[in-house]
Design a protein around this motif. Structure first.
Motif, PDB file in Angstrom:
ATOM      1  N   ILE A 209       0.847  -1.205   0.000  1.00 22.74           N
ATOM      2  CA  ILE A 209       0.000   0.000   0.000  1.00 22.74           C
ATOM      3  C   ILE A 209       0.885   1.259   0.000  1.00 22.74           C
ATOM      4  O   ILE A 209       0.643   2.213  -0.750  1.00 22.74           O
ATOM      5  CB  ILE A 209      -0.912   0.013   1.262  1.00 22.74           C
ATOM      6  CG1 ILE A 209      -1.925  -1.122   1.188  1.00 22.74           C
ATOM      7  CG2 ILE A 209      -1.581   1.364   1.471  1.00 22.74           C
ATOM      8  CD1 ILE A 209      -3.147  -0.828   0.352  1.00 22.74           C
ATOM      9  N   GLU A 210       1.955   1.222   0.817  1.00 25.92           N
ATOM     10  CA  GLU A 210       2.849   2.397   0.858  1.00 25.92           C
ATOM     11  C   GLU A 210       3.604   2.544  -0.462  1.00 25.92           C
ATOM     12  O   GLU A 210       3.819   3.660  -0.936  1.00 25.92           O
ATOM     13  CB  GLU A 210       3.825   2.279   2.033  1.00 25.92           C
ATOM     14  CG  GLU A 210       3.126   2.562   3.354  1.00 25.92           C
ATOM     15  CD  GLU A 210       4.082   2.542   4.535  1.00 25.92           C
ATOM     16  OE1 GLU A 210       5.161   3.152   4.462  1.00 25.92           O
ATOM     17  OE2 GLU A 210       3.734   1.891   5.533  1.00 25.92           O
ATOM     18  N   ALA A 211       3.978   1.420  -1.059  1.00 27.00           N
ATOM     19  CA  ALA A 211       4.675   1.470  -2.356  1.00 27.00           C
ATOM     20  C   ALA A 211       3.759   2.106  -3.406  1.00 27.00           C
ATOM     21  O   ALA A 211       4.204   2.897  -4.244  1.00 27.00           O
ATOM     22  CB  ALA A 211       5.089   0.065  -2.782  1.00 27.00           C
ATOM     23  N   LYS A 212       2.488   1.762  -3.323  1.00 22.13           N
ATOM     24  CA  LYS A 212       1.522   2.321  -4.275  1.00 22.13           C
ATOM     25  C   LYS A 212       1.501   3.846  -4.173  1.00 22.13           C
ATOM     26  O   LYS A 212       1.506   4.548  -5.182  1.00 22.13           O
ATOM     27  CB  LYS A 212       0.132   1.740  -3.989  1.00 22.13           C
ATOM     28  CG  LYS A 212      -0.953   2.284  -4.885  1.00 22.13           C
ATOM     29  CD  LYS A 212      -2.258   1.543  -4.665  1.00 22.13           C
ATOM     30  CE  LYS A 212      -3.341   2.170  -5.527  1.00 22.13           C
ATOM     31  NZ  LYS A 212      -4.334   1.229  -5.976  1.00 22.13           N
ATOM     32  N   SER A 213       1.502   4.353  -2.950  1.00 25.40           N
ATOM     33  CA  SER A 213       1.450   5.814  -2.822  1.00 25.40           C
ATOM     34  C   SER A 213       2.800   6.437  -3.197  1.00 25.40           C
ATOM     35  O   SER A 213       2.853   7.507  -3.782  1.00 25.40           O
ATOM     36  CB  SER A 213       0.905   6.248  -1.464  1.00 25.40           C
ATOM     37  OG  SER A 213       1.900   6.146  -0.515  1.00 25.40           O
ATOM     38  N   LYS A 214       3.914   5.739  -2.927  1.00 23.24           N
ATOM     39  CA  LYS A 214       5.241   6.262  -3.347  1.00 23.24           C
ATOM     40  C   LYS A 214       5.330   6.336  -4.870  1.00 23.24           C
ATOM     41  O   LYS A 214       5.925   7.252  -5.430  1.00 23.24           O
ATOM     42  CB  LYS A 214       6.363   5.351  -2.843  1.00 23.24           C
ATOM     43  CG  LYS A 214       6.532   5.354  -1.349  1.00 23.24           C
ATOM     44  CD  LYS A 214       7.977   5.567  -0.927  1.00 23.24           C
ATOM     45  CE  LYS A 214       8.151   5.600   0.569  1.00 23.24           C
ATOM     46  NZ  LYS A 214       7.513   6.666   1.283  1.00 23.24           N
ATOM     47  N   THR A 278       0.086  -9.046  -4.594  1.00 20.07           N
ATOM     48  CA  THR A 278       0.128  -8.095  -5.706  1.00 20.07           C
ATOM     49  C   THR A 278      -0.865  -6.969  -5.460  1.00 20.07           C
ATOM     50  O   THR A 278      -1.822  -7.144  -4.702  1.00 20.07           O
ATOM     51  CB  THR A 278      -0.171  -8.827  -7.056  1.00 20.07           C
ATOM     52  OG1 THR A 278      -0.173  -7.869  -8.105  1.00 20.07           O
ATOM     53  CG2 THR A 278      -1.514  -9.516  -7.039  1.00 20.07           C
ATOM     54  N   ILE A 279      -0.602  -5.832  -6.106  1.00 19.77           N
ATOM     55  CA  ILE A 279      -1.525  -4.705  -5.966  1.00 19.77           C
ATOM     56  C   ILE A 279      -1.524  -3.893  -7.264  1.00 19.77           C
ATOM     57  O   ILE A 279      -0.463  -3.719  -7.891  1.00 19.77           O
ATOM     58  CB  ILE A 279      -1.129  -3.829  -4.744  1.00 19.77           C
ATOM     59  CG1 ILE A 279      -2.212  -2.842  -4.388  1.00 19.77           C
ATOM     60  CG2 ILE A 279       0.188  -3.083  -5.000  1.00 19.77           C
ATOM     61  CD1 ILE A 279      -1.982  -2.150  -3.037  1.00 19.77           C
TER      62      ILE A 279
END
Ligand code: AMP
Length: 282
Positions: A209-214, A278-279
């Motif tokens: 989730i944090e990677a998605k926002s980064k 996965t996301i």
């Protein structure tokens, strides 16, 4: 509940109950069923007249003999989980001999390069095993729709490619990832974790989730470096890969394009247990 341990008996039964208009929903699994599998079954039951679930721990898709040997198997518990969804579901639980007829080897497939990335890179031969068994199961069950989990996103793309290349008359339905309370993706392998490991493994989704926002303001490379650092801080987890790739081609994202859909893929070891998640990044 109807249970079949051999393909011929199942095929005979299906042709005896099928009419020209009836649809067949199919959920292939390797057993040790959990709520993720049940969510696929539920969707199949809602959308089809006849529903088949298969349980088969496919030896040719395991590149690691220990993983195959330790894969959880519990047919009695699985039968109860299927019955919870519907007693009308037909269970197909074939033997290795019945599926492979003495030659437990996989066919070699060309999936246009989808097979060489991520899971394919770290699990040599895995997707040939998947392609071989899914194709055989489709030929036996002849489903109208087959249900697969987004958790194994690369597998879904491989199966779609196999269906397209072989002109198989089946629609592939992709179902969302069912998660535990701490957001760990449900998996049969979670049974092999201790309670503490299972609790801590919630960090995998949190990092995604944090990677998605980064990724909104950073490159794929910067985002990947950040993820690697996060796992290095955490001694109980060993990151095998983190990859940001194009959803369609699964090729690595080296440069962001506005019209492309991207997805992050991760494989992590917690002790000897290998977990994937996965996301979508769009
Ligand atoms: P498996 O038994 O692990 O081969 O999984 C059988 C099917 O269930 C595959 O299509 C998986 O992607 C799907 N599946 C596994 N775990 C989940 C989950 N947590 N949520 C939804 N589908 C899942």
């Amino acid at each position: 509940m109807q249970i079949f341990y051999g393909k011929v008996a199942l095929m005979e039964y299906l042709s005896s109950i099928k009419t020209t208009n009836s649809s067949i929903g199919f959920v292939p699994t390797m057993g040790a069923l959990h709520k993720g599998h049940q969510s696929l079954m539920l969707q199949s039951v809602k959308e089809n007249d006849i529903n088949v679930v298969s349980i088969f721990v496919n030896p040719t898709q395991f590149n690691n003999p220990e993983d195959l040997e330790k894969y959880p198997r519990n047919l009695e518990a699985d039968i109860l989980k299927i019955q919870e969804i519907s007693p009308d579901i037909i269970l197909f639980a074939p033997t290795v001999e019945d599926m492979y007829e003495g030659k437990t080897v996989s066919q070699s497939f060309d999936f246009d390069g989808l097979e060489n990335k991520m899971e394919g890179q770290f699990r040599p031969g895995h997707f040939d095993g998947v392609g071989t068994i899914v194709k055989r199961l489709f030929e036996i069950v002849n489903p109208t729709k087959a249900y697969f989990g987004e958790k194994d996103f690369q597998q879904v793309q491989i199966v779609k490619k196999m269906v397209e290349k072989n002109h198989l008359p089946v629609t592939i339905v992709v179902c969302p990832i069912y998660r535990e309370i701490n957001n760990l993706a449900m998996s049969s392998r979670n049974e092999r974790l201790t309670l503490q490991e299972r609790e801590e493994a919630g960090i995998i989704h949190k990092i995604l989730i944090e990677a998605k926002s980064k990724f909104i303001s950073n490159s794929a490379q910067k985002t990947s470096e950040w993820v690697k650092n996060e796992f290095e801080k955490n001694k109980n987890f060993t990151l095998e890969y983190f990859e940001i790739a194009d959803e369609e081609t699964l090729s690595t994202c080296n440069r962001k394009y506005k019209n492309k859909k991207y997805r992050a893929f991760i494989a992590v070891f917690v002790n000897n247990v290998r977990l994937i998640d996965t996301i979508s990044l769009n």
